[in-house]
Design an enzyme around this catalytic site. Structure first.
Site, PDB file in Angstrom:
ATOM      1  N   ASN A  36       0.950  -1.270   0.082  1.00  0.00           N
ATOM      2  CA  ASN A  36      -0.036   0.102  -0.177  1.00  0.00           C
ATOM      3  C   ASN A  36       0.841   1.425   0.039  1.00  0.00           C
ATOM      4  O   ASN A  36       1.987   1.349   0.399  1.00  0.00           O
ATOM      5  CB  ASN A  36      -0.886   0.010   1.181  1.00  0.00           C
ATOM      6  CG  ASN A  36      -1.900  -1.139   1.196  1.00  0.00           C
ATOM      7  OD1 ASN A  36      -2.015  -1.789   0.074  1.00  0.00           O
ATOM      8  ND2 ASN A  36      -2.475  -1.355   2.485  1.00  0.00           N
ATOM      9  N   HIS A  85       5.681  -0.695  -2.839  1.00  0.00           N
ATOM     10  CA  HIS A  85       5.257   0.186  -4.077  1.00  0.00           C
ATOM     11  C   HIS A  85       5.089   1.650  -3.966  1.00  0.00           C
ATOM     12  O   HIS A  85       4.474   2.121  -4.737  1.00  0.00           O
ATOM     13  CB  HIS A  85       3.708  -0.685  -4.384  1.00  0.00           C
ATOM     14  CG  HIS A  85       3.746  -1.759  -4.995  1.00  0.00           C
ATOM     15  ND1 HIS A  85       2.369  -2.463  -5.051  1.00  0.00           N
ATOM     16  CD2 HIS A  85       4.715  -2.589  -5.581  1.00  0.00           C
ATOM     17  CE1 HIS A  85       2.942  -3.661  -5.499  1.00  0.00           C
ATOM     18  NE2 HIS A  85       4.199  -3.765  -5.797  1.00  0.00           N
ATOM     19  N   CYS A 135      14.517  20.391 -12.005  1.00  0.00           N
ATOM     20  CA  CYS A 135      14.815  20.222 -13.693  1.00  0.00           C
ATOM     21  C   CYS A 135      13.671  20.589 -14.459  1.00  0.00           C
ATOM     22  O   CYS A 135      13.691  20.662 -15.851  1.00  0.00           O
ATOM     23  CB  CYS A 135      15.181  18.797 -13.965  1.00  0.00           C
ATOM     24  SG  CYS A 135      13.941  17.653 -13.709  1.00  0.00           S
TER      25      CYS A 135
HETATM   26  C1  BJW Z   1      -9.935  -7.347   2.266  1.00  0.00           C
HETATM   27  C2  BJW Z   1     -10.936  -6.571   2.709  1.00  0.00           C
HETATM   28  C3  BJW Z   1     -10.963  -6.344   4.123  1.00  0.00           C
HETATM   29  C4  BJW Z   1     -11.365  -6.785   0.515  1.00  0.00           C
HETATM   30  N1  BJW Z   1     -10.188  -7.140   4.841  1.00  0.00           N
HETATM   31  N2  BJW Z   1      -9.083  -8.084   3.050  1.00  0.00           N
HETATM   32  C5  BJW Z   1       2.245 -12.184 -16.020  1.00  0.00           C
HETATM   33  C6  BJW Z   1       2.818 -12.896 -14.899  1.00  0.00           C
HETATM   34  C7  BJW Z   1       3.384 -12.469 -13.710  1.00  0.00           C
HETATM   35  C8  BJW Z   1       3.639 -11.124 -13.611  1.00  0.00           C
HETATM   36  C9  BJW Z   1       3.294 -10.408 -14.633  1.00  0.00           C
HETATM   37  C10 BJW Z   1       2.567 -10.711 -15.687  1.00  0.00           C
HETATM   38  N3  BJW Z   1       2.272  -9.697 -16.536  1.00  0.00           N
HETATM   39  C11 BJW Z   1       2.852  -8.638 -15.978  1.00  0.00           C
HETATM   40  C12 BJW Z   1       3.716  -8.871 -14.999  1.00  0.00           C
HETATM   41  C13 BJW Z   1       4.227  -8.081 -14.106  1.00  0.00           C
HETATM   42  C14 BJW Z   1       3.388  -7.087 -13.101  1.00  0.00           C
HETATM   43  C15 BJW Z   1       2.345  -8.155 -12.432  1.00  0.00           C
HETATM   44  O1  BJW Z   1       2.489  -8.543 -11.512  1.00  0.00           O
HETATM   45  N4  BJW Z   1       1.120  -8.229 -13.362  1.00  0.00           N
HETATM   46  C16 BJW Z   1       0.120  -9.039 -12.590  1.00  0.00           C
HETATM   47  C17 BJW Z   1      -1.093  -8.168 -12.325  1.00  0.00           C
HETATM   48  C18 BJW Z   1      -0.096 -10.123 -13.664  1.00  0.00           C
HETATM   49  N5  BJW Z   1       4.221  -6.686 -12.158  1.00  0.00           N
HETATM   50  C19 BJW Z   1       4.751  -5.538 -12.306  1.00  0.00           C
HETATM   51  O2  BJW Z   1       4.794  -4.655 -13.377  1.00  0.00           O
HETATM   52  C20 BJW Z   1       5.698  -4.961 -11.298  1.00  0.00           C
HETATM   53  N6  BJW Z   1       7.008  -4.521 -11.725  1.00  0.00           N
HETATM   54  C21 BJW Z   1       7.734  -5.529 -12.499  1.00  0.00           C
HETATM   55  O3  BJW Z   1       7.358  -6.869 -12.602  1.00  0.00           O
HETATM   56  O4  BJW Z   1       8.788  -4.799 -12.824  1.00  0.00           O
HETATM   57  C22 BJW Z   1       9.890  -5.856 -13.723  1.00  0.00           C
HETATM   58  C23 BJW Z   1      11.026  -4.941 -13.818  1.00  0.00           C
HETATM   59  C24 BJW Z   1      12.284  -5.134 -13.200  1.00  0.00           C
HETATM   60  C25 BJW Z   1      13.463  -4.443 -13.492  1.00  0.00           C
HETATM   61  C26 BJW Z   1      13.222  -3.411 -14.353  1.00  0.00           C
HETATM   62  C27 BJW Z   1      11.973  -3.007 -14.877  1.00  0.00           C
HETATM   63  C28 BJW Z   1      10.838  -3.762 -14.608  1.00  0.00           C
HETATM   64  C29 BJW Z   1       5.109  -3.576 -10.583  1.00  0.00           C
HETATM   65  C30 BJW Z   1       3.833  -3.888  -9.944  1.00  0.00           C
HETATM   66  C31 BJW Z   1       3.397  -2.461  -9.473  1.00  0.00           C
HETATM   67  C32 BJW Z   1       1.961  -2.507  -9.075  1.00  0.00           C
HETATM   68  N7  BJW Z   1       1.393  -1.094  -8.856  1.00  0.00           N
HETATM   69  C33 BJW Z   1       0.246  -1.204  -8.229  1.00  0.00           C
HETATM   70  C34 BJW Z   1      -0.253   0.403  -8.247  1.00  0.00           C
HETATM   71  C35 BJW Z   1       0.466   1.198  -7.305  1.00  0.00           C
HETATM   72  C36 BJW Z   1       0.299   2.639  -7.027  1.00  0.00           C
HETATM   73  C37 BJW Z   1      -0.880   2.931  -6.997  1.00  0.00           C
HETATM   74  O5  BJW Z   1      -1.867   2.509  -6.096  1.00  0.00           O
HETATM   75  O6  BJW Z   1      -1.612   4.171  -7.729  1.00  0.00           O
HETATM   76  O7  BJW Z   1       0.076  -1.483  -7.016  1.00  0.00           O
HETATM   77  S1  BJW Z   1      -1.382  -2.096  -9.289  1.00  0.00           S
HETATM   78  C38 BJW Z   1      -1.856  -2.507  -7.562  1.00  0.00           C
HETATM   79  O8  BJW Z   1      -1.949  -3.947  -7.371  1.00  0.00           O
HETATM   80  C39 BJW Z   1      -1.351  -1.874  -6.490  1.00  0.00           C
HETATM   81  C40 BJW Z   1      -1.180  -2.594  -5.262  1.00  0.00           C
HETATM   82  O9  BJW Z   1      -0.224  -2.588  -4.501  1.00  0.00           O
HETATM   83  C41 BJW Z   1      -0.910  -4.232  -5.957  1.00  0.00           C
HETATM   84  C42 BJW Z   1      -1.559  -5.280  -5.209  1.00  0.00           C
HETATM   85  O10 BJW Z   1      -2.996  -5.218  -5.009  1.00  0.00           O
HETATM   86  P1  BJW Z   1      -3.519  -5.971  -3.526  1.00  0.00           P
HETATM   87  O11 BJW Z   1      -2.834  -4.785  -2.652  1.00  0.00           O
HETATM   88  O12 BJW Z   1      -3.415  -7.125  -3.501  1.00  0.00           O
HETATM   89  O13 BJW Z   1      -4.987  -5.367  -3.783  1.00  0.00           O
HETATM   90  P2  BJW Z   1      -6.229  -6.181  -4.649  1.00  0.00           P
HETATM   91  O14 BJW Z   1      -7.430  -5.046  -5.005  1.00  0.00           O
HETATM   92  O15 BJW Z   1      -5.592  -6.846  -5.807  1.00  0.00           O
HETATM   93  O16 BJW Z   1      -6.792  -7.186  -3.364  1.00  0.00           O
HETATM   94  C43 BJW Z   1      -7.204  -6.685  -2.445  1.00  0.00           C
HETATM   95  C44 BJW Z   1      -7.629  -8.009  -1.326  1.00  0.00           C
HETATM   96  O17 BJW Z   1      -8.275  -7.476  -0.326  1.00  0.00           O
HETATM   97  C45 BJW Z   1      -8.955  -9.051  -2.034  1.00  0.00           C
HETATM   98  O18 BJW Z   1      -8.326 -10.105  -1.968  1.00  0.00           O
HETATM   99  C46 BJW Z   1      -9.719  -8.713  -1.448  1.00  0.00           C
HETATM  100  O19 BJW Z   1     -10.609  -9.886  -1.045  1.00  0.00           O
HETATM  101  C47 BJW Z   1      -9.222  -8.276   0.133  1.00  0.00           C
HETATM  102  N8  BJW Z   1     -10.282  -7.484   1.052  1.00  0.00           N
HETATM  103  N9  BJW Z   1     -11.559  -5.945   1.888  1.00  0.00           N
HETATM  104  C48 BJW Z   1      -9.188  -7.772   4.153  1.00  0.00           C
HETATM  105  N10 BJW Z   1     -11.840  -5.661   4.831  1.00  0.00           N
END
Ligand code: BJW
Length: 254
Positions: free
Chosen positions: A104, A121, A155
């Protein structure tokens, strides 16, 4: 996978010394902050992640993406940590070491009192210029500017939130430390993540691989639930305080 026994989870965690808490958007849901992928209210139901959370999307329409972030800054500024965040902070009274590794960007763990928080992140409270040559800015630093997005005071390039968009690398030190702690912890408590965004989602897998007890708290089973030692079905704000209470009865402080 054993379901829904807070008591069993407390038993499984009770002997741990080093604990990692791995969190996602769900832990802040009860603070009024939307998750990304929930069926009805998830952010990605309304917005295209490729437009809002990639560098390419930002460059296509900086004003639109910036306005969306400003909207989210406002929501977080009006939000408070919930009982889940607070109970996670209380774990520090019970174990030798507790590190929160969060995906987060809202800063609510720190506001709840957690003292060791790794932000994988980035943070919505920090800003940098487009290529991150200059950073560490606060929103207040741009108060006198009319440009939206603001311009880098050094910049002149576009300012961006210091968060990790898709296709971008996670901050090296944070990821390294998160990986090291996940591999070395005795127990990992996972709260509120779908567990599908990598490389962050590899950390719980690493903890399991290294033999840690893994407790997953989520109202819906996630990609991690079936691999957890114990899956606790429910909301973070309900379940984590119960778990901490149960742990208190089993552990001496410190
Ligand atoms: C509750 C609840 C309650 C509800 N109590 N629980 C194919 C396979 C594997 C990987 C990839 C792929 N294609 C592309 C990729 C890579 C990609 C990726 O993983 N994509 C997948 C989606 C497939 N990853 C990236 O691009 C990362 N970078 C990377 O790989 O770089 C490579 C590199 C290396 C070297 C040089 C250059 C590049 C970067 C990932 C960045 C993610 N960014 C975000 C946005 C952040 C900014 C912003 O917020 O504005 O991060 S996206 C979004 O998802 C955010 C979150 O941190 C992240 C994870 O989501 P999260 O937190 O799990 O939320 P939800 O909504 O998914 O789940 C919520 C959960 O809560 C649910 O389960 C509910 O049931 C539960 N819940 N109420 C408890 N009360």
């Amino acid at each position: 996978m054993v379901q829904n026994s807070v008591e069993a989870a407390a038993r499984a965690m009770a002997r741990a010394r080093h604990v990692v808490v791995f969190t996602g958007a769900g832990v802040s849901r009860e603070s009024g902050i939307a998750t990304f992928r929930d069926a009805e209210e998830g952010i990605w139901r309304k917005y295209d992640p490729m437009e809002m959370a990639t560098l390419e999307g930002y460059l296509r329409d900086p004003a639109f993406v910036w306005a969306w972030y400003e909207h989210r800054f406002g929501i977080v500024a009006g939000a408070e940590p919930n009982p889940g965040h607070r109970a996670i902070a209380e774990l520090e009274q019970l174990f030798d070491s507790v590190t929160v590794v969060t995906q987060n960007i809202d800063g609510l763990h720190q506001r709840a009192g957690s003292t060791d928080v790794i932000e994988l992140h980035g943070s919505m409270h920090r800003f940098a210029c487009l290529h991150r040559e200059h950073g560490g800015f606060r929103l207040a630093d741009f108060a006198g500017q009319e440009d939206r997005p603001p311009r880098c005071p050094v910049c002149g390039d576009l300012i961006r939130p210091d968060v990790v968009w898709f296709g971008e690398a996670l901050p090296r030190e944070e990821l390294d430390r998160g990986q090291r702690l996940s591999a070395a912890c005795d127990a990992m408590l996972v709260v509120g993540t779908s567990g599908i965004v990598f490389p962050a989602a590899a950390l719980p897998l690493q903890a399991i691989h290294s033999g840690a007890t893994l407790i997953d708290v989520n109202p819906e089973p996630s990609a991690l639930s079936s691999q957890a030692t114990i899956y606790l079905k429910g909301r973070g704000g309900d379940i984590v305080p119960q778990l901490v209470e149960e742990l208190r009865t089993r552990r001496e402080p410190g």
